[in-house]
Design a protein around this motif. Structure first.
Motif, PDB file in Angstrom:
ATOM      1  N   GLU A  81       0.853  -1.294   0.083  1.00  0.00           N
ATOM      2  CA  GLU A  81      -0.008   0.062  -0.016  1.00  0.00           C
ATOM      3  C   GLU A  81       1.058   1.171  -0.230  1.00  0.00           C
ATOM      4  OE1 GLU A  81      -4.255   1.596   1.730  1.00  0.00           O
ATOM      5  OE2 GLU A  81      -2.928  -0.198   2.819  1.00  0.00           O
ATOM      6  N   ALA A  82       2.068   1.341   0.705  1.00  0.00           N
ATOM      7  CA  ALA A  82       2.805   2.267   0.640  1.00  0.00           C
ATOM      8  C   ALA A  82       3.478   2.400  -0.792  1.00  0.00           C
ATOM      9  CB  ALA A  82       4.175   2.041   1.689  1.00  0.00           C
ATOM     10  N   LEU A  83       3.597   1.562  -1.493  1.00  0.00           N
ATOM     11  CA  LEU A  83       4.076   1.509  -2.981  1.00  0.00           C
ATOM     12  C   LEU A  83       3.236   2.306  -3.806  1.00  0.00           C
ATOM     13  CD1 LEU A  83       6.429  -1.793  -2.878  1.00  0.00           C
ATOM     14  CD2 LEU A  83       7.403   0.847  -3.154  1.00  0.00           C
ATOM     15  N   VAL A  84       1.956   1.604  -3.907  1.00  0.00           N
ATOM     16  CA  VAL A  84       1.075   1.993  -4.963  1.00  0.00           C
ATOM     17  C   VAL A  84       0.003   2.906  -4.382  1.00  0.00           C
ATOM     18  CG1 VAL A  84       1.139  -0.073  -6.341  1.00  0.00           C
ATOM     19  CG2 VAL A  84      -0.454   0.010  -4.564  1.00  0.00           C
ATOM     20  N   ARG A  85      -0.170   3.373  -3.084  1.00  0.00           N
ATOM     21  CA  ARG A  85      -1.231   4.281  -2.677  1.00  0.00           C
ATOM     22  C   ARG A  85      -2.598   3.915  -2.911  1.00  0.00           C
ATOM     23  NH1 ARG A  85       3.585   6.654  -2.926  1.00  0.00           N
ATOM     24  NH2 ARG A  85       4.558   7.738  -1.156  1.00  0.00           N
ATOM     25  N   ASN A  86      -3.130   2.815  -3.184  1.00  0.00           N
ATOM     26  CA  ASN A  86      -4.288   2.371  -3.488  1.00  0.00           C
ATOM     27  C   ASN A  86      -4.630   0.980  -2.834  1.00  0.00           C
ATOM     28  OD1 ASN A  86      -6.311   0.826  -5.257  1.00  0.00           O
ATOM     29  ND2 ASN A  86      -6.103   2.703  -6.486  1.00  0.00           N
ATOM     30  N   THR A  87      -5.784   1.067  -2.157  1.00  0.00           N
ATOM     31  CA  THR A  87      -6.247  -0.127  -1.413  1.00  0.00           C
ATOM     32  C   THR A  87      -6.177  -1.384  -2.322  1.00  0.00           C
ATOM     33  OG1 THR A  87      -7.105   1.089   0.023  1.00  0.00           O
ATOM     34  CG2 THR A  87      -7.428  -1.339   0.230  1.00  0.00           C
ATOM     35  N   LEU A  88      -6.914  -1.387  -3.337  1.00  0.00           N
ATOM     36  CA  LEU A  88      -7.125  -2.537  -4.236  1.00  0.00           C
ATOM     37  C   LEU A  88      -5.992  -2.887  -5.063  1.00  0.00           C
ATOM     38  CD1 LEU A  88     -10.618  -1.675  -5.837  1.00  0.00           C
ATOM     39  CD2 LEU A  88     -10.122  -3.153  -3.781  1.00  0.00           C
ATOM     40  N   GLU A  89      -5.052  -1.887  -5.491  1.00  0.00           N
ATOM     41  CA  GLU A  89      -4.046  -2.396  -6.204  1.00  0.00           C
ATOM     42  C   GLU A  89      -2.950  -2.862  -5.092  1.00  0.00           C
ATOM     43  OE1 GLU A  89      -2.111   0.335  -8.927  1.00  0.00           O
ATOM     44  OE2 GLU A  89      -4.077   1.299  -9.368  1.00  0.00           O
ATOM     45  N   ASP A 132      -3.571  -4.929  -2.479  1.00  0.00           N
ATOM     46  CA  ASP A 132      -3.918  -6.112  -2.199  1.00  0.00           C
ATOM     47  C   ASP A 132      -3.431  -7.169  -3.528  1.00  0.00           C
ATOM     48  OD1 ASP A 132      -5.410  -5.634   0.079  1.00  0.00           O
ATOM     49  OD2 ASP A 132      -7.341  -5.363  -0.957  1.00  0.00           O
ATOM     50  N   ASP A 133      -3.654  -6.821  -4.663  1.00  0.00           N
ATOM     51  CA  ASP A 133      -3.357  -7.478  -5.923  1.00  0.00           C
ATOM     52  C   ASP A 133      -1.941  -7.605  -5.618  1.00  0.00           C
ATOM     53  OD1 ASP A 133      -6.095  -7.757  -6.663  1.00  0.00           O
ATOM     54  OD2 ASP A 133      -5.776  -6.194  -8.420  1.00  0.00           O
ATOM     55  N   LEU A 134      -1.013  -6.497  -5.385  1.00  0.00           N
ATOM     56  CA  LEU A 134       0.215  -6.615  -5.560  1.00  0.00           C
ATOM     57  C   LEU A 134       1.039  -7.329  -4.242  1.00  0.00           C
ATOM     58  CD1 LEU A 134       2.685  -5.297  -6.828  1.00  0.00           C
ATOM     59  CD2 LEU A 134       2.838  -3.337  -4.868  1.00  0.00           C
ATOM     60  N   ALA A 135       0.484  -7.472  -3.218  1.00  0.00           N
ATOM     61  CA  ALA A 135       0.691  -8.095  -2.203  1.00  0.00           C
ATOM     62  C   ALA A 135       0.540  -9.699  -2.355  1.00  0.00           C
ATOM     63  CB  ALA A 135       0.111  -7.930  -0.759  1.00  0.00           C
ATOM     64  N   LEU A 160      11.219  -9.794   0.307  1.00  0.00           N
ATOM     65  CA  LEU A 160      10.002  -9.503  -0.194  1.00  0.00           C
ATOM     66  C   LEU A 160       9.672  -7.888  -0.484  1.00  0.00           C
ATOM     67  CD1 LEU A 160       7.461 -11.335   2.124  1.00  0.00           C
ATOM     68  CD2 LEU A 160       7.442 -11.436  -0.246  1.00  0.00           C
ATOM     69  N   ARG A 161      10.413  -7.039   0.285  1.00  0.00           N
ATOM     70  CA  ARG A 161      10.202  -5.660  -0.160  1.00  0.00           C
ATOM     71  C   ARG A 161      10.850  -5.387  -1.640  1.00  0.00           C
ATOM     72  NH1 ARG A 161      12.370  -3.180   4.017  1.00  0.00           N
ATOM     73  NH2 ARG A 161      10.462  -2.518   4.822  1.00  0.00           N
ATOM     74  N   GLY A 162      11.889  -6.192  -1.970  1.00  0.00           N
ATOM     75  CA  GLY A 162      12.291  -6.143  -3.271  1.00  0.00           C
ATOM     76  C   GLY A 162      11.475  -6.577  -4.335  1.00  0.00           C
ATOM     77  N   VAL A 163      10.760  -7.621  -4.192  1.00  0.00           N
ATOM     78  CA  VAL A 163       9.893  -8.468  -4.836  1.00  0.00           C
ATOM     79  C   VAL A 163       8.598  -7.397  -5.273  1.00  0.00           C
ATOM     80  CG1 VAL A 163       8.295 -10.057  -5.322  1.00  0.00           C
ATOM     81  CG2 VAL A 163      10.567 -10.664  -4.634  1.00  0.00           C
ATOM     82  N   LEU A 164       8.175  -6.954  -3.850  1.00  0.00           N
ATOM     83  CA  LEU A 164       6.916  -5.786  -4.110  1.00  0.00           C
ATOM     84  C   LEU A 164       7.642  -4.681  -5.025  1.00  0.00           C
ATOM     85  CD1 LEU A 164       5.753  -6.155  -0.459  1.00  0.00           C
ATOM     86  CD2 LEU A 164       4.470  -6.410  -2.324  1.00  0.00           C
ATOM     87  N   ARG A 165       8.679  -3.968  -4.705  1.00  0.00           N
ATOM     88  CA  ARG A 165       9.132  -2.943  -5.483  1.00  0.00           C
ATOM     89  C   ARG A 165       9.207  -3.028  -7.020  1.00  0.00           C
ATOM     90  NH1 ARG A 165      13.331  -1.755  -2.227  1.00  0.00           N
ATOM     91  NH2 ARG A 165      14.539  -3.041  -3.683  1.00  0.00           N
ATOM     92  N   ASN A 166       9.814  -4.208  -7.493  1.00  0.00           N
ATOM     93  CA  ASN A 166       9.825  -4.705  -8.634  1.00  0.00           C
ATOM     94  C   ASN A 166       8.566  -5.027  -9.577  1.00  0.00           C
ATOM     95  OD1 ASN A 166      12.684  -4.615  -8.832  1.00  0.00           O
ATOM     96  ND2 ASN A 166      12.952  -6.804  -8.233  1.00  0.00           N
TER      97      ASN A 166
END
Length: 115
Positions: free
Chosen positions: A25-33, A35-38, A60-66
């Motif tokens: 959520e900190a990366l995309v600033r959108n609740t629905l996105e 959820d999908d990203l996580a 995991l942080r690197g995976v999320l960022r990528n």
């Protein structure tokens, strides 16, 4: 059925689910996105283990960022393509124009009145 050798890793992923969701959520600033990203990040983590024991969160942080970067690039390319195609702004007119350019004029005049 989960293999017993895989159980500690899946339990570690489950324990980090709220943290993964917060980072997403900190990366995309959108609740629905987020959820999908996580969810996508946890799928990657379930398939591939971090390189060393005890490095799950940084990995995991690197995976999320990528994943977030890939989604952003994909969305940007999609919006450029849609803008060039005229999607959302006079789409029918744009399609008629393309049909006039690619089809013999007599056929288009019968269907689109472009001639």
């Amino acid at each position: 059925m989960i293999d017993l050798a895989e159980r500690p890793r899946t339990e570690g992923l489950a324990r980090n689910l709220p943290w993964t969701r917060q980072v997403a959520e900190a990366l995309v600033r959108n609740t629905l996105e987020a959820d999908d990203l996580a969810q996508d990040a946890l799928i990657v983590a379930a398939r591939m283990a971090p390189p060393e024991e005890g490095t799950l969160r940084p990995w995991l942080r690197g995976v999320l960022r990528n994943l977030a970067r890939m989604r952003h690039r994909s969305a940007r390319r999609r919006s450029i393509i849609e803008a060039q195609a005229g999607v959302g702004t006079g789409c029918i007119a744009r399609l008629a124009y393309l049909a006039c350019r690619a089809t013999p004029t007599w056929l288009v005049s019968l269907t689109w009145n472009c001639a």
